[in-house]
Design a protein around this motif. Sequence first.
Motif, PDB file in Angstrom:
ATOM      1  N   SER A 175      -5.219  63.211  22.774  1.00 17.47           N
ATOM      2  CA  SER A 175      -3.868  63.569  22.341  1.00 17.47           C
ATOM      3  C   SER A 175      -3.917  64.581  21.198  1.00 17.47           C
ATOM      4  CB  SER A 175      -3.103  62.318  21.902  1.00 17.47           C
ATOM      5  OG  SER A 175      -1.806  62.646  21.444  1.00 17.47           O
ATOM      6  N   ILE A 176      -4.834  64.374  20.254  1.00 17.04           N
ATOM      7  CA  ILE A 176      -4.968  65.305  19.131  1.00 17.04           C
ATOM      8  C   ILE A 176      -5.438  66.668  19.624  1.00 17.04           C
ATOM      9  CG2 ILE A 176      -6.333  65.796  17.059  1.00 17.04           C
ATOM     10  CD1 ILE A 176      -6.219  62.798  16.432  1.00 17.04           C
ATOM     11  N   GLU A 177      -6.373  66.657  20.580  1.00 17.93           N
ATOM     12  CA  GLU A 177      -6.860  67.933  21.115  1.00 17.93           C
ATOM     13  C   GLU A 177      -5.739  68.690  21.820  1.00 17.93           C
ATOM     14  OE1 GLU A 177     -10.623  69.717  23.642  1.00 17.93           O
ATOM     15  OE2 GLU A 177     -10.112  67.601  23.874  1.00 17.93           O
ATOM     16  N   GLN A 178      -4.888  67.965  22.530  1.00 14.41           N
ATOM     17  CA  GLN A 178      -3.816  68.610  23.299  1.00 14.41           C
ATOM     18  C   GLN A 178      -2.613  68.957  22.438  1.00 14.41           C
ATOM     19  OE1 GLN A 178      -3.336  67.831  27.178  1.00 14.41           O
ATOM     20  NE2 GLN A 178      -1.511  69.088  27.293  1.00 14.41           N
ATOM     21  N   ASN A 179      -2.238  68.052  21.508  1.00 18.29           N
ATOM     22  CA  ASN A 179      -0.976  68.198  20.776  1.00 18.29           C
ATOM     23  C   ASN A 179      -1.145  68.516  19.303  1.00 18.29           C
ATOM     24  OD1 ASN A 179       0.640  67.227  23.137  1.00 18.29           O
ATOM     25  ND2 ASN A 179      -0.463  65.329  22.725  1.00 18.29           N
ATOM     26  N   GLY A 180      -2.391  68.569  18.834  1.00 17.14           N
ATOM     27  CA  GLY A 180      -2.629  68.797  17.417  1.00 17.14           C
ATOM     28  C   GLY A 180      -2.468  67.520  16.607  1.00 17.14           C
ATOM     29  N   LEU A 181      -2.841  67.597  15.341  1.00 15.61           N
ATOM     30  CA  LEU A 181      -2.692  66.468  14.419  1.00 15.61           C
ATOM     31  C   LEU A 181      -1.318  66.581  13.776  1.00 15.61           C
ATOM     32  CD1 LEU A 181      -4.012  64.032  13.034  1.00 15.61           C
ATOM     33  CD2 LEU A 181      -4.987  65.626  11.366  1.00 15.61           C
ATOM     34  N   GLN A 182      -0.432  65.645  14.088  1.00 18.03           N
ATOM     35  CA  GLN A 182       0.967  65.756  13.692  1.00 18.03           C
ATOM     36  C   GLN A 182       1.319  64.843  12.522  1.00 18.03           C
ATOM     37  OE1 GLN A 182       3.582  65.274  17.086  1.00 18.03           O
ATOM     38  NE2 GLN A 182       2.276  66.524  18.405  1.00 18.03           N
ATOM     39  N   ALA A 183       2.224  65.335  11.678  1.00 19.15           N
ATOM     40  CA  ALA A 183       2.751  64.520  10.588  1.00 19.15           C
ATOM     41  C   ALA A 183       3.531  63.353  11.189  1.00 19.15           C
ATOM     42  CB  ALA A 183       3.650  65.353   9.692  1.00 19.15           C
ATOM     43  N   VAL A 184       3.315  62.170  10.626  1.00 17.21           N
ATOM     44  CA  VAL A 184       3.919  60.949  11.169  1.00 17.21           C
ATOM     45  C   VAL A 184       4.716  60.239  10.086  1.00 17.21           C
ATOM     46  CG1 VAL A 184       3.400  58.657  12.078  1.00 17.21           C
ATOM     47  CG2 VAL A 184       2.126  60.632  12.913  1.00 17.21           C
ATOM     48  N   ALA A 185       5.896  59.755  10.453  1.00 23.69           N
ATOM     49  CA  ALA A 185       6.687  58.878   9.577  1.00 23.69           C
ATOM     50  C   ALA A 185       6.802  57.537  10.272  1.00 23.69           C
ATOM     51  CB  ALA A 185       8.064  59.464   9.311  1.00 23.69           C
ATOM     52  N   GLY A 186       6.541  56.457   9.534  1.00 21.28           N
ATOM     53  CA  GLY A 186       6.599  55.145  10.162  1.00 21.28           C
ATOM     54  C   GLY A 186       5.371  54.930  11.017  1.00 21.28           C
ATOM     55  N   GLY A 187       5.585  54.323  12.202  1.00 17.50           N
ATOM     56  CA  GLY A 187       4.449  54.066  13.068  1.00 17.50           C
ATOM     57  C   GLY A 187       3.413  53.225  12.361  1.00 17.50           C
ATOM     58  N   GLU A 188       2.164  53.678  12.405  1.00 13.63           N
ATOM     59  CA  GLU A 188       1.078  52.930  11.782  1.00 13.63           C
ATOM     60  C   GLU A 188       1.109  53.033  10.262  1.00 13.63           C
ATOM     61  OE1 GLU A 188      -2.761  52.668  14.187  1.00 13.63           O
ATOM     62  OE2 GLU A 188      -2.013  54.684  14.641  1.00 13.63           O
ATOM     63  N   ASN A 189       1.953  53.906   9.709  1.00 13.26           N
ATOM     64  CA  ASN A 189       2.035  54.049   8.254  1.00 13.26           C
ATOM     65  C   ASN A 189       3.071  53.127   7.622  1.00 13.26           C
ATOM     66  OD1 ASN A 189       0.128  56.065   8.262  1.00 13.26           O
ATOM     67  ND2 ASN A 189       1.625  57.719   8.365  1.00 13.26           N
ATOM     68  N   GLU A 190       3.801  52.365   8.437  1.00 14.16           N
ATOM     69  CA  GLU A 190       4.898  51.571   7.885  1.00 14.16           C
ATOM     70  C   GLU A 190       4.437  50.558   6.850  1.00 14.16           C
ATOM     71  OE1 GLU A 190       7.520  49.827  10.695  1.00 14.16           O
ATOM     72  OE2 GLU A 190       8.309  51.750  11.365  1.00 14.16           O
ATOM     73  N   ALA A 191       3.209  50.094   6.974  1.00 18.05           N
ATOM     74  CA  ALA A 191       2.696  49.115   6.018  1.00 18.05           C
ATOM     75  C   ALA A 191       2.649  49.692   4.615  1.00 18.05           C
ATOM     76  CB  ALA A 191       1.303  48.644   6.418  1.00 18.05           C
ATOM     77  N   GLY A 192       2.615  51.012   4.523  1.00 14.12           N
ATOM     78  CA  GLY A 192       2.565  51.670   3.224  1.00 14.12           C
ATOM     79  C   GLY A 192       3.910  52.191   2.775  1.00 14.12           C
ATOM     80  N   ASN A 193       5.015  51.668   3.342  1.00 15.00           N
ATOM     81  CA  ASN A 193       6.361  52.096   2.975  1.00 15.00           C
ATOM     82  C   ASN A 193       6.584  53.581   3.221  1.00 15.00           C
ATOM     83  OD1 ASN A 193       7.197  49.527   2.006  1.00 15.00           O
ATOM     84  ND2 ASN A 193       6.040  49.875   0.134  1.00 15.00           N
ATOM     85  N   ASP A 194       5.982  54.101   4.303  1.00 13.94           N
ATOM     86  CA  ASP A 194       6.094  55.524   4.580  1.00 13.94           C
ATOM     87  C   ASP A 194       6.948  55.806   5.803  1.00 13.94           C
ATOM     88  OD1 ASP A 194       4.515  56.276   2.456  1.00 13.94           O
ATOM     89  OD2 ASP A 194       2.662  56.105   3.594  1.00 13.94           O
TER      90      ASP A 194
END
Length: 312
Positions: free
Chosen positions: A26-45
């Motif tokens: 996915s990273i190779e095809q779509n690039g490394l994308q900025a993410v809000a929430g998702g796996e970062n939710e544990a960090g209040n992001d």
Amino acid sequence: MQYINSKDLDYINSFFHFSRIDNRDSIEQNGLQAVAGGENEAGNDRDNKTIYFSKGISGVLKAIDVWARWEYDTYVSKSDRDINYGYQGYDKSVMKEIIFDKLYNDFKNRQYYIVDLKEGKDGEFEYVDIDVKKVLARDKNGVPYRGAVWKYGEFSDWGTLDNPNNVQENWNMNTKIGERTISSDRLKIIETESGRTDALSFALESYSKFRALVPEQDSPMYEILDNFMSYAKERYKSDKDYEDGMPDLGRRKVNKREQKKYQKINKIETKGLGRQVVAELKDIQLMDETERTLNEQQRAMQQNKDAQNQSL
């Protein structure tokens, strides 16, 4: 995807990103994308789209130490056992038997990337950027919560009440908040000198190089990191996945179901997919629907059986 051998790394100035092996295609095809929430939710992001990274191998290894601390406190918060939170004096048996075991397996399923990032006002980040989680981890008087201070580790700088420091640490840096994609031609997957590309192999190799550089007086700050690496090193020796001749975990075929799951969790914008990939995703969707149907049928059968037993 490009690769870089660890012997060719700049261990002081490189920027490192950490991701699941199943995100590789996915990273190779779509690039490394900025993410809000998702796996970062544990960090209040959940409201702050960004890409996380660490600077230098010092930042990488500090992040491992901090990850163990966060996992420990998360486990305590969900457990019905009477266990101290980290700042109260962590339970070493819980840390070793539960948290280290989880980290070991997590690292086997992840890998490190070198990211080509530009610093400055017109770049992707600045060294003076604020760590949002540091700001949120203070009370109304500006005093950091004890739990947050413990989870950030003794090597993190909170400043003083008169001069608080909310600047990002080298282990927990992020790009400027907002939509952003780092194209795959600016990314390289790290392989160890022995050719392995999973995160555990690289972490163990780089730790042996870094640890000798830590001044003796600073050693107590890395107690959890040291203990995890000692645990991982011994377990690695007898792990069949790392025996001579075994294939590289980091180059294994991506699990399309896992890839799709994390694309959904992290709200990844996907580019046009080839026919084969589209067909695979449709197969996965069909499998999911079939599995749900079978589960519903099994529940209905069990309910009928329970009803019959109650009527007897």
